[in-house]
Design a protein around this motif. Structure first.
Motif, PDB file in Angstrom:
ATOM      1  N   LYS A 158      47.768  80.948  99.137  1.00 20.59           N
ATOM      2  CA  LYS A 158      48.574  81.862  98.320  1.00 20.59           C
ATOM      3  C   LYS A 158      49.422  82.778  99.197  1.00 20.59           C
ATOM      4  N   GLN A 159      48.817  83.306 100.283  1.00 21.36           N
ATOM      5  CA  GLN A 159      49.578  84.224 101.138  1.00 21.36           C
ATOM      6  C   GLN A 159      50.703  83.493 101.853  1.00 21.36           C
ATOM      7  N   MET A 194      51.579  89.551 109.019  1.00 24.01           N
ATOM      8  CA  MET A 194      52.965  89.092 108.850  1.00 24.01           C
ATOM      9  C   MET A 194      53.636  89.793 107.675  1.00 24.01           C
ATOM     10  N   ILE A 195      52.919  89.862 106.554  1.00 18.84           N
ATOM     11  CA  ILE A 195      53.483  90.466 105.346  1.00 18.84           C
ATOM     12  C   ILE A 195      53.833  91.926 105.585  1.00 18.84           C
ATOM     13  N   LEU A 196      52.888  92.675 106.161  1.00 13.51           N
ATOM     14  CA  LEU A 196      53.116  94.105 106.346  1.00 13.51           C
ATOM     15  C   LEU A 196      54.129  94.381 107.452  1.00 13.51           C
ATOM     16  N   GLU A 211      58.777  84.238  98.920  1.00 13.32           N
ATOM     17  CA  GLU A 211      59.327  85.578  98.719  1.00 13.32           C
ATOM     18  C   GLU A 211      60.326  85.933  99.806  1.00 13.32           C
ATOM     19  N   GLY A 212      60.717  84.937 100.583  1.00 14.01           N
ATOM     20  CA  GLY A 212      61.783  85.141 101.575  1.00 14.01           C
ATOM     21  C   GLY A 212      61.380  85.923 102.802  1.00 14.01           C
ATOM     22  N   MET A 213      60.062  86.104 103.020  1.00 19.72           N
ATOM     23  CA  MET A 213      59.641  86.914 104.170  1.00 19.72           C
ATOM     24  C   MET A 213      59.666  86.121 105.472  1.00 19.72           C
ATOM     25  N   ALA A 214      59.925  84.808 105.392  1.00 19.80           N
ATOM     26  CA  ALA A 214      59.966  84.009 106.620  1.00 19.80           C
ATOM     27  C   ALA A 214      61.355  83.391 106.770  1.00 19.80           C
ATOM     28  N   GLY A 215      62.340  84.105 106.297  1.00 17.09           N
ATOM     29  CA  GLY A 215      63.697  83.580 106.401  1.00 17.09           C
ATOM     30  C   GLY A 215      64.134  82.978 105.079  1.00 17.09           C
ATOM     31  N   ALA A 232      45.964  88.810  94.622  1.00 20.19           N
ATOM     32  CA  ALA A 232      47.182  89.426  95.138  1.00 20.19           C
ATOM     33  C   ALA A 232      48.081  88.489  95.924  1.00 20.19           C
ATOM     34  N   SER A 233      49.326  88.378  95.470  1.00 20.64           N
ATOM     35  CA  SER A 233      50.331  87.657  96.237  1.00 20.64           C
ATOM     36  C   SER A 233      50.890  88.651  97.255  1.00 20.64           C
ATOM     37  N   PRO A 234      51.699  88.172  98.232  1.00 18.27           N
ATOM     38  CA  PRO A 234      52.274  89.109  99.205  1.00 18.27           C
ATOM     39  C   PRO A 234      52.992  90.282  98.520  1.00 18.27           C
ATOM     40  N   LYS A 235      53.735  89.954  97.458  1.00 20.27           N
ATOM     41  CA  LYS A 235      54.455  91.010  96.739  1.00 20.27           C
ATOM     42  C   LYS A 235      53.486  92.036  96.145  1.00 20.27           C
ATOM     43  N   ASP A 236      52.385  91.524  95.552  1.00 23.97           N
ATOM     44  CA  ASP A 236      51.378  92.404  94.951  1.00 23.97           C
ATOM     45  C   ASP A 236      50.780  93.322  96.004  1.00 23.97           C
TER      46      ASP A 236
END
Lengths: 331, 125
Positions: free
Chosen positions: A129-130, B24-26, A137-141, B112-116
């Motif tokens: 999921k992550q 990575m997300i943060l 969500e576009g966080m890797a380009g 929780a997804s990255p956005k969440d």
């Protein structure tokens, strides 16, 4: 223990000698004693002496004019039989208790395994999921629309997996009776309207017509979370298994001592022969939409358990061209 | 904290891959992150630095989240760090314990997804 079952036990025990050696020994010993008392008594009788057997002294008579052979023998046999039956009853009760406790231990072990496996499965699914989430969500380009589309499919399959895991865990909790019900007053109509709002996206996507027929408000006393989950499961099924541009109607009605929530759809329906499988664990009925929609097969099982925990009932009514599911709860 | 790029977050998670994902997300969102793999490592890091938020997993080897919280509250009760706790085990009594020890938020990891996650951090900080 019913008579037929008891007769079966007796027959089985007579033939399963090993377990009942003790009982046979007692019965045999009593018979032998009775036999020898009888022999001895006859011997004395014939020689002219009156040997007062213990039985005779108990009854305080002399039996010189009556033949007690048969009486002593039958008395002895009766005692033997009586002791035998008692020992069978005692032994069986003990075996039944052991069997029940083994069953309970087995069920507990199953529940624990299910809970552990589900928790363990959550970790890799969370990882997926992550990482998929990061990409979509576009966080890797930036990614192309086509790529986003494919990632989405994987992401939603994983979401389905997580839902199934959640269902399994919840079921394990329910079966282990670790769910505690907290009843309180709440508005049932508000809850129904809220659930329909939550499913708005799915409803719009399929262009379904959803109708709610209910009084302005209806306060009931029950565990709101349980009722919510049960209605949500039925609503979700109705939306899932109704085709494009179909109809779903929710009727909330107050009766003298109960309230009923009826969810009616004109979807794929349930064949008569499948209706007995409905509320059972892991039963997934084959219908044109089942492979697309997916599911854990325990939603209805959970819904029923939750409703019953709140002293209600849930049932399905067969209609041609759709389904009706009815939840009844006490007022 | 209004400027997220300066917020210092400690990520305490024993699963290496998940820890990297959260990092990575943060990081992408502009936070300054530090990873830790259990309660013991987290305590030693907290000893030396001040964090604005601690993202804490409950089930970890060596020292789990609850033990860490107890120790942390004992040693650093005057610290202002926000405490966000997560777990994939939805155990009622554990969550209750955590809230009693004084956390700011609890959520189920697999929900929780990255956005969440970012939304929760934003709300808490």
């Amino acid at each position: 223990m019913r008579l037929k079952q008891f007769a079966r036990y007796i027959w089985h025990d007579i033939t399963a000698q090993k377990d009942y050696i003790g009982s046979y020994a007692i019965a045999g010993a009593v018979l032998l004693v009775a036999f020898f008392i009888n022999l001895d008594h006859n011997a004395h009788k014939n020689s002219g002496e009156y040997w007062i057997s213990p039985l005779e002294s108990v009854f305080n008579t002399s039996f010189k004019n009556t033949d007690m052979t048969g009486a002593i023998m039958s008395f002895g046999i009766l005692i033997a039989l009586f002791l035998f039956v008692i020992s069978v009853v005692i032994k069986r009760n003990k075996l039944d208790k052991i069997h029940t406790s083994n069953q309970l231990k087995l069920q507990e072990a199953r529940d624990d395994l299910l809970a552990l496996a589900s928790h363990q499965l959550r970790t890799p699914a969370t990882g997926v999921k992550q990482y998929l989430g990061i990409i979509r969500e576009g966080m890797a380009g930036s990614i192309s629309t086509k790529q986003r589309n494919l990632i989405d499919r994987a992401y939603f399959y994983n979401e389905r997996q997580l839902r199934i895991i959640n269902d399994f865990l919840y079921m394990a909790k329910l079966d282990a009776e670790r769910i505690i019900v907290h009843p309180r007053d709440f508005d049932l109509v508000d809850l129904v309207k809220e659930l329909v709002r939550i499913y708005e996206q799915n409803i719009l996507a399929k262009e379904l017509k959803v109708e709610i027929s209910a009084p302005d408000d209806l306060i009931i006393n029950a565990d709101k979370q349980c009722v919510r989950m049960s209605i949500e499961n039925l609503l979700s099924n109705a939306v899932k298994y109704t085709n494009f541009k179909g109809h779903v109607k929710i009727e909330v009605e107050k009766h003298t001592t109960t309230v009923s929530i009826r969810i009616i759809d004109n979807g794929v329906g349930i064949r008569k022969k499948d209706s007995s499988k409905l509320f059972k664990k892991f039963s997934r009925i084959d219908n044109p939409l089942s492979s697309i929609e997916g599911g854990s097969g325990i939603g209805l099982y959970i819904a029923r358990k939750l409703v019953e925990l709140n002293h209600g009932s849930i049932r399905h009514k067969s209609i041609s061209g759709g389904s009706i599911f009815i939840i009844e709860l006490p007022l | 904290m209004t400027d997220t790029t300066l917020a210092n977050i400690l990520i305490v998670e024993d699963d290496k891959s998940l820890n990297e994902a959260y990092t990575m997300i943060l990081d992408t969102a502009g936070y300054d992150t530090t990873p830790a793999s259990d309660g013991i490592e987290a305590l030693s890091l907290v000893e030396d630095s001040n964090y604005d938020l601690i993202l804490l997993d409950l089930k970890m080897p060596n020292m789990d989240g609850i033990k860490f919280l107890k120790e942390y509250k004992k040693r650093y009760k005057n610290r202002q760090a926000k405490l966000v706790v997560f777990s994939n085990y939805d155990l009622q009594n554990e969550v209750k314990q955590a809230y009693e020890l004084g956390i700011d938020k609890y959520f189920l990891k697999s929900w929780a997804s990255p956005k969440d996650l970012l939304k929760i951090i934003e709300e808490v900080i």
